[in-house]
Write a protein that holds these residues in place. Structure first.
Motif, mmCIF file in Angstrom:
data_model
loop_
_atom_site.group_PDB
_atom_site.id
_atom_site.type_symbol
_atom_site.label_atom_id
_atom_site.label_comp_id
_atom_site.label_asym_id
_atom_site.label_seq_id
_atom_site.Cartn_x
_atom_site.Cartn_y
_atom_site.Cartn_z
ATOM 1 N N ILE A 57 0.849 -1.183 0.000
ATOM 2 C CA ILE A 57 0.000 0.000 0.000
ATOM 3 C C ILE A 57 0.887 1.236 0.000
ATOM 4 O O ILE A 57 1.715 1.397 0.895
ATOM 5 C CB ILE A 57 -0.926 0.020 1.231
ATOM 6 N N PRO A 58 0.756 2.124 -0.976
ATOM 7 C CA PRO A 58 1.619 3.309 -1.013
ATOM 8 C C PRO A 58 1.227 4.336 0.044
ATOM 9 O O PRO A 58 0.040 4.591 0.271
ATOM 10 C CB PRO A 58 1.387 3.859 -2.427
ATOM 11 N N ALA A 59 2.215 4.938 0.670
ATOM 12 C CA ALA A 59 1.953 5.995 1.662
ATOM 13 C C ALA A 59 1.272 7.191 1.022
ATOM 14 O O ALA A 59 0.535 7.929 1.685
ATOM 15 C CB ALA A 59 3.257 6.418 2.325
ATOM 16 N N SER A 60 1.473 7.378 -0.283
ATOM 17 C CA SER A 60 0.865 8.521 -0.982
ATOM 18 C C SER A 60 -0.649 8.396 -1.095
ATOM 19 O O SER A 60 -1.330 9.356 -1.473
ATOM 20 C CB SER A 60 1.464 8.667 -2.390
ATOM 21 N N SER A 61 -1.199 7.223 -0.774
ATOM 22 C CA SER A 61 -2.655 7.047 -0.802
ATOM 23 C C SER A 61 -3.329 7.648 0.424
ATOM 24 O O SER A 61 -4.551 7.541 0.567
ATOM 25 C CB SER A 61 -3.001 5.554 -0.889
ATOM 26 N N GLN A 62 -2.581 8.296 1.295
ATOM 27 C CA GLN A 62 -3.122 8.813 2.560
ATOM 28 C C GLN A 62 -4.309 9.758 2.335
ATOM 29 O O GLN A 62 -4.230 10.717 1.569
ATOM 30 C CB GLN A 62 -2.042 9.545 3.341
ATOM 31 N N THR A 63 -5.412 9.459 3.005
ATOM 32 C CA THR A 63 -6.532 10.376 3.147
ATOM 33 C C THR A 63 -6.818 10.499 4.634
ATOM 34 O O THR A 63 -6.539 9.576 5.408
ATOM 35 C CB THR A 63 -7.793 9.877 2.405
ATOM 36 N N LEU A 64 -7.355 11.628 5.043
ATOM 37 C CA LEU A 64 -7.525 11.916 6.474
ATOM 38 C C LEU A 64 -8.963 12.278 6.778
ATOM 39 O O LEU A 64 -9.534 13.170 6.146
ATOM 40 C CB LEU A 64 -6.598 13.069 6.886
ATOM 41 N N VAL A 65 -9.539 11.588 7.751
ATOM 42 C CA VAL A 65 -10.910 11.845 8.173
ATOM 43 C C VAL A 65 -10.889 12.306 9.636
ATOM 44 O O VAL A 65 -10.276 11.672 10.477
ATOM 45 C CB VAL A 65 -11.801 10.598 7.976
ATOM 46 N N PHE A 66 -11.534 13.444 9.903
ATOM 47 C CA PHE A 66 -11.511 13.975 11.273
ATOM 48 C C PHE A 66 -12.855 13.873 11.967
ATOM 49 O O PHE A 66 -12.983 14.253 13.140
ATOM 50 C CB PHE A 66 -11.025 15.433 11.281
ATOM 51 N N SER A 67 -13.878 13.380 11.298
ATOM 52 C CA SER A 67 -15.160 13.193 11.973
ATOM 53 C C SER A 67 -15.104 11.924 12.817
ATOM 54 O O SER A 67 -14.400 10.966 12.487
ATOM 55 C CB SER A 67 -16.288 13.086 10.945
#
Length: 433
Positions: A87-97
């Motif tokens: 899994i590439p680290a560049s796929s990072q998405t961030l959810v704060f809810s």
């Protein structure tokens, strides 16, 4: 609540419209077929069924000492697990809810990071010793795991009951699956259950996507709901767009990157919904076959089965061909690193064309047939279902089906997609026969 009762939440009703026409000279019309799944009963038996997927293979390698993950104080085993799962680290998405199992850790100042490839998802929260992994499994749909991260060992266990409360509901099309959910988050990330929320996909209006998520990247004059909090009873989107990084929103030091890539989010939406659609179709076929097991087929029942199979497969075909995709009115630009990692996985034909090539000017992909046609999830569909999906795809691509559902596909697109498929998935047409 007993586990079996808890899992009875896993019900889905697939509404099949009236199909009238000739099948072997017969007229078949049925208005509605209700398929209700109890995933703890045959033919599914979710918790009793052994898992066979990318994560179960990793667990076997950890037990045999073939892989020895490395622990860091800042991120635990995150980097090692991503590497082992490809899994590439560049796929990072961030959810704060606060919309996950680890709500006590999640806030706008401490978002949950999601990393993914074509079949597997990793959820990591700063400050927690628990990491979550889910993956697509040929028999289970989605399979869920927890990683207990201690400096002396990484203990991975399959998890069901804590996860299925959210991951087997109407939000996942009633089967074990994944979603990208858009919500209206308060200043601390909490979500009022009475407020509106939605599951987003390539069909969703751009303005309604990613509430409760951070979003980085350029999207011109288009607006979205990310990077925004409720002010009173309204989402404050006055300055939430075209963010290049998130360093002003929270301390990004311990994260693998300061980004939550907009293109990665778009890919995540598409593939989570397609995986759910494939799982629902596969469960439908398995359920019907189980219910009819041992019955002597008649001409009428055979024709009815073919009509049912046609209607079960059609949503998969429509999802794979990006039917009703929301048109982009501005160019979308995300991280070059993510786009390069995603596109480089190919495969490509001898002209260099690939189903992974982005467009991002008017639509997501240059050649709008999902790259998941190469996936283990697609190849593991029930044989009858896979054949029917391929047969319908060929009807569209070879212009035998020119119905309005596929009007977005120009003759040139159909021709190019078919050429790419024939070059990169040899023998796929044999499955339609």
């Amino acid at each position: 609540m007993k586990p079996t009762c808890y899992l009875r939440l896993a019900s889905v009703f697939a509404t099949l419209l009236v199909l009238s026409g000739g099948l072997d000279g017969s007229n078949i019309a049925f208005a509605q077929l209700n398929l209700s799944f109890d995933i703890e009963e045959p033919p599914f038996e979710y918790t009793k069924t052994e898992d066979h997927n990318r994560v179960s293979r990793l667990i076997a390698k950890l037990k045999s000492k073939e892989i020895k993950p490395e622990y860091t104080r800042e991120q635990g085993y995150l980097a090692s697990m991503l590497d082992a799962l490809e899994i590439p680290a560049s796929s990072q998405t961030l959810v704060f809810s606060k919309t996950s199992l680890q709500v006590r850790y999640i806030s706008p100042r401490n978002p949950r990071a999601i990393y993914f490839n074509d079949d597997t998802y990793v959820g990591w929260v700063r400050g927690s010793s628990l990491m979550e992994i889910s993956t697509v499994d040929p028999k289970l749909g989605a399979a869920f795991y927890t990683v207990d991260m201690m400096p002396w060992r990484a203990k991975i266990e399959r998890a069901s009951y804590d996860c299925l409360g959210c991951h087997v509901t109407s939000m996942t099309q009633g089967v074990p699956g994944h979603t990208v959910r858009s919500v209206l988050p308060s200043i601390d990330g909490s979500v009022n259950a009475q407020t509106a929320s939605s599951i987003t996909s390539h069909r969703s209006p751009f303005s309604q996507r990613w509430g409760g998520w951070y979003v980085t990247g350029r999207h011109g004059e288009m607006t979205h709901s990310g990077n925004a909090l409720l002010r009173g009873d309204r989402l404050d989107t006055r300055d939430n767009g075209n963010r290049l990084n998130l360093r002003d929103d929270f301390d990004t030091y311990d994260y693998l990157s300061p980004y939550s890539d907009i293109v990665a989010l778009m890919v995540l939406e598409h593939q989570s919904q397609l995986h759910n659609t494939m799982t629902r179709a596969d469960f439908s076929v398995r359920q019907l076959q189980h219910e009819s097991d041992g019955e002597d087929p008649t001409v009428a029942s055979e024709n009815e089965w073919r009509a049912q199979l046609h209607m079960i497969a059609k949503p998969v075909v429509q999802e794979m061909l990006f039917c009703d995709e929301t048109k982009l009115t501005s160019e979308v630009k995300g991280l070059l690193e993510f786009a390069h990692a995603f596109e480089s996985r190919g495969p490509r034909d001898d002209q260099g064309r690939s189903l992974r090539q982005f467009d991002l000017k008017t639509r997501m992909f240059k050649y709008p047939l999902s790259y998941l046609i190469y996936s283990e999830a697609f190849d593991s569909l029930s044989e009858e279902l896979r054949r029917e999906v391929i047969r319908q795809l060929l009807d569209v691509l070879e212009a035998r089906d020119t119905s309005a559902d596929y009007a977005h596909l120009t003759p040139q697109m159909r021709h190019d997609i078919l050429e790419i498929l024939r070059a990169t998935k040899p023998g796929f047409e044999r499955d339609a026969s």
